[in-house]
Design an enzyme around this catalytic site. Structure first.
Site, PDB file in Angstrom:
ATOM      1  N   ARG A 230      41.976  55.632  32.214  1.00 33.11           N
ATOM      2  CA  ARG A 230      43.058  56.622  32.252  1.00 33.11           C
ATOM      3  C   ARG A 230      44.358  55.905  31.901  1.00 33.11           C
ATOM      4  O   ARG A 230      44.611  54.790  32.358  1.00 33.11           O
ATOM      5  CB  ARG A 230      43.190  57.265  33.636  1.00 33.11           C
ATOM      6  CG  ARG A 230      42.157  58.356  33.917  1.00 33.11           C
ATOM      7  CD  ARG A 230      42.358  59.609  33.039  1.00 33.11           C
ATOM      8  NE  ARG A 230      41.340  60.613  33.276  1.00 33.11           N
ATOM      9  CZ  ARG A 230      40.201  60.730  32.588  1.00 33.11           C
ATOM     10  NH1 ARG A 230      39.917  59.890  31.605  1.00 33.11           N
ATOM     11  NH2 ARG A 230      39.344  61.700  32.860  1.00 33.11           N
ATOM     12  N   HIS A 291      41.477  58.877  22.960  1.00 32.49           N
ATOM     13  CA  HIS A 291      40.580  59.385  24.013  1.00 32.49           C
ATOM     14  C   HIS A 291      39.243  59.827  23.396  1.00 32.49           C
ATOM     15  O   HIS A 291      38.780  60.947  23.596  1.00 32.49           O
ATOM     16  CB  HIS A 291      41.234  60.549  24.768  1.00 32.49           C
ATOM     17  CG  HIS A 291      40.771  60.655  26.193  1.00 32.49           C
ATOM     18  ND1 HIS A 291      41.607  60.881  27.241  1.00 32.49           N
ATOM     19  CD2 HIS A 291      39.533  60.563  26.724  1.00 32.49           C
ATOM     20  CE1 HIS A 291      40.908  60.932  28.367  1.00 32.49           C
ATOM     21  NE2 HIS A 291      39.642  60.740  28.076  1.00 32.49           N
TER      22      HIS A 291
HETATM   23  P1  NAD Z   1      32.686  56.112  38.867  1.00 32.39           P
HETATM   24  O1  NAD Z   1      33.230  57.033  39.901  1.00 32.39           O
HETATM   25  O2  NAD Z   1      31.215  56.000  38.700  1.00 32.39           O
HETATM   26  O3  NAD Z   1      33.267  54.618  39.096  1.00 32.39           O
HETATM   27  C1  NAD Z   1      34.591  54.353  39.448  1.00 32.39           C
HETATM   28  C2  NAD Z   1      34.622  53.040  40.231  1.00 32.39           C
HETATM   29  O4  NAD Z   1      35.980  52.718  40.521  1.00 32.39           O
HETATM   30  C3  NAD Z   1      33.865  53.112  41.563  1.00 32.39           C
HETATM   31  O5  NAD Z   1      32.981  52.010  41.708  1.00 32.39           O
HETATM   32  C4  NAD Z   1      34.980  53.046  42.601  1.00 32.39           C
HETATM   33  O6  NAD Z   1      34.597  52.393  43.805  1.00 32.39           O
HETATM   34  C5  NAD Z   1      36.031  52.241  41.852  1.00 32.39           C
HETATM   35  N1  NAD Z   1      37.360  52.379  42.441  1.00 32.39           N
HETATM   36  C6  NAD Z   1      37.886  53.424  43.124  1.00 32.39           C
HETATM   37  N2  NAD Z   1      39.122  53.127  43.544  1.00 32.39           N
HETATM   38  C7  NAD Z   1      39.390  51.874  43.108  1.00 32.39           C
HETATM   39  C8  NAD Z   1      40.500  51.015  43.233  1.00 32.39           C
HETATM   40  N3  NAD Z   1      41.604  51.377  43.916  1.00 32.39           N
HETATM   41  N4  NAD Z   1      40.432  49.782  42.667  1.00 32.39           N
HETATM   42  C9  NAD Z   1      39.315  49.391  42.005  1.00 32.39           C
HETATM   43  N5  NAD Z   1      38.227  50.162  41.856  1.00 32.39           N
HETATM   44  C10 NAD Z   1      38.269  51.396  42.409  1.00 32.39           C
HETATM   45  O7  NAD Z   1      33.377  56.576  37.511  1.00 32.39           O
HETATM   46  P2  NAD Z   1      32.886  56.303  36.009  1.00 32.39           P
HETATM   47  O8  NAD Z   1      31.999  57.418  35.584  1.00 32.39           O
HETATM   48  O9  NAD Z   1      32.403  54.914  35.895  1.00 32.39           O
HETATM   49  O10 NAD Z   1      34.247  56.483  35.228  1.00 32.39           O
HETATM   50  C11 NAD Z   1      35.302  55.541  35.346  1.00 32.39           C
HETATM   51  C12 NAD Z   1      36.543  56.115  34.705  1.00 32.39           C
HETATM   52  O11 NAD Z   1      36.331  56.243  33.299  1.00 32.39           O
HETATM   53  C13 NAD Z   1      36.902  57.541  35.164  1.00 32.39           C
HETATM   54  O12 NAD Z   1      37.696  57.518  36.319  1.00 32.39           O
HETATM   55  C14 NAD Z   1      37.649  58.097  33.990  1.00 32.39           C
HETATM   56  O13 NAD Z   1      39.022  57.895  34.227  1.00 32.39           O
HETATM   57  C15 NAD Z   1      37.217  57.247  32.809  1.00 32.39           C
HETATM   58  N6  NAD Z   1      36.552  58.012  31.744  1.00 32.39           N
HETATM   59  C16 NAD Z   1      37.062  57.896  30.480  1.00 32.39           C
HETATM   60  C17 NAD Z   1      36.460  58.575  29.425  1.00 32.39           C
HETATM   61  C18 NAD Z   1      36.986  58.446  28.011  1.00 32.39           C
HETATM   62  O14 NAD Z   1      36.572  59.215  27.136  1.00 32.39           O
HETATM   63  N7  NAD Z   1      37.866  57.491  27.724  1.00 32.39           N
HETATM   64  C19 NAD Z   1      35.344  59.393  29.667  1.00 32.39           C
HETATM   65  C20 NAD Z   1      34.836  59.460  30.969  1.00 32.39           C
HETATM   66  C21 NAD Z   1      35.454  58.772  32.002  1.00 32.39           C
END
Ligand code: NAD
Length: 328
Positions: A230, A291
């Site tokens: 993000r 994105h």
């Molecule tokens: P997920 O929920 O499986 O994993 C997120 C991880 O971040 C978890 O292990 C959680 O414990 C950790 N986390 C939470 N708070 C934290 C903090 N303060 N410090 C460090 N780690 C922390 O999510 P995911 O499916 O792996 O997705 C990750 C991110 O990817 C999403 O939040 C989204 O923003 C992004 N995303 C981007 C796209 C894109 O097209 N660019 C698409 C999908 C998701």
């Protein structure tokens, strides 16, 4: 079932139209985004299908309710653009919690390889028959250290990809997975030791600007910073300063703090007002994709499939396992 589909792109139509018809769902595709000016287009529909830059604030939700719309189908995971207080007890809100973590993890590595091996420059050069190798020197990923912040679905897949390249992986997660074969360290150690830092945590109050002036100061000179998570995880001004100071060796950005003003649209004939974005893009060591990390055939198919299942489940049972509750 008649569903008004907002902010339609050609790839949305391709993945939703036929699948919808096969399941008795008639989508009306609008290119415009949903907002207070366009909400009347939803009059007479059973539901609306929206994406990240559509607006479902209180005024929009109240109008939808008045028009008899029963469900807001988010074709994405995030739901920060919906006023859940306003929908409570009136309109069901559903989402697609996960569609393809592989898409995002693979795009992250694609950006890193492109940047590190200067593929973007070589592509442009050879198109005009310039076969010079000057300034194209890269570095091996083998035995370099990658720092991964966030080891959820995407972070874990990305870590496995990095291990396949023979990289050393350090990770930080607020909730470390004790069962995973991952070396967790404190954030400061990760900043200090990583050649490449990749962000895979969600945007929260705690992670807002997790990369800022202070954290950049702790990093290795020449670090490559990668963000496919993000935009607001990075303070874009601090990143630009770090690049200008030659402290940051490069940045790969699939997301940007102020992206909703630009991403997904063609601004090639406009004067871009955002000086930070313009300056970042002008840098030879910055790669920006808009994105795009999620955008694979598999992810689009999963998004369409889950959105249609969500819709059918709701109209059949009045419930949905992917409902977004107001307390989320
Ligand atoms: P997920 O929920 O499986 O994993 C997120 C991880 O971040 C978890 O292990 C959680 O414990 C950790 N986390 C939470 N708070 C934290 C903090 N303060 N410090 C460090 N780690 C922390 O999510 P995911 O499916 O792996 O997705 C990750 C991110 O990817 C999403 O939040 C989204 O923003 C992004 N995303 C981007 C796209 C894109 O097209 N660019 C698409 C999908 C998701």
């Amino acid at each position: 079932m008649k569903i008004a589909f907002f902010d339609t792109k050609s790839y949305d139509k391709a993945s939703f139209e036929e699948l919808g018809l096969r399941n008795g769902i008639d989508f009306k595709f609008y290119e415009t985004k949903l907002n207070e000016d366009t909400v009347r287009l939803a009059n007479g529909f059973d539901g609306v299908c929206i994406f990240v830059n559509d607006t479902a604030n209180k005024a929009v939700v109240d109008a939808l309710y008045e028009y008899g719309v029963k469900i807001i189908i988010l074709r994405c995971a995030g739901f920060n653009n919906v006023d859940l207080k306003a929908t409570e007890g009136k309109i069901m809100v559903v989402r697609v919690p996960a569609y393809s973590p592989y898409a995002v993890a693979e795009h992250t590595m694609a950006l890193i390889l492109t940047s590190v091996r200067r593929i973007h420059k070589a592509f442009v050069r050879t198109k005009s028959f310039n076969f010079s190798l000057n300034d194209l020197t890269g570095f091996d990923l083998y035995e370099k250290t990658v720092g991964v912040i966030g080891t959820g679905k995407i972070g874990k897949i990305f870590i496995n990809i990095c291990k396949g390249f023979g990289m050393k992986v350090l990770a930080y997660d607020k909730y470390p997975d004790k069962n995973a074969d991952i070396e967790y360290v404190e954030l400061d150690e990760l900043f200090k030791k990583s050649d490449i830092i990749s962000l895979h945590c969600p945007l929260t109050d705690e992670t807002y600007h997790i990369i800022d002036k202070g954290s950049i100061e702790k990093m290795k000179r020449g670090v490559l910073i990668v963000n496919t998570s993000r935009g607001a995880l990075i303070d874009a001004d601090a990143l630009l300063d770090g690049i200008k100071a030659r402290k940051v060796g490069g940045a790969c950005l699939d997301v940007y703090e102020e992206e909703s003003d630009f991403f997904f649209e063609d601004y090639s004939s406009h004067i871009v007002e955002d000086d930070v974005l313009a300056r970042l893009i002008s840098m030879p060591n910055v790669l920006v994709t808009s994105h795009q990390a999620f955008l694979t055939e598999e992810a689009l198919a999963n998004i369409a499939q889950t959105s249609i299942e969500n819709t059918l489940e709701f109209f059949k049972t009045g419930k949905c396992k992917n409902e977004v509750a107001s307390h989320e």
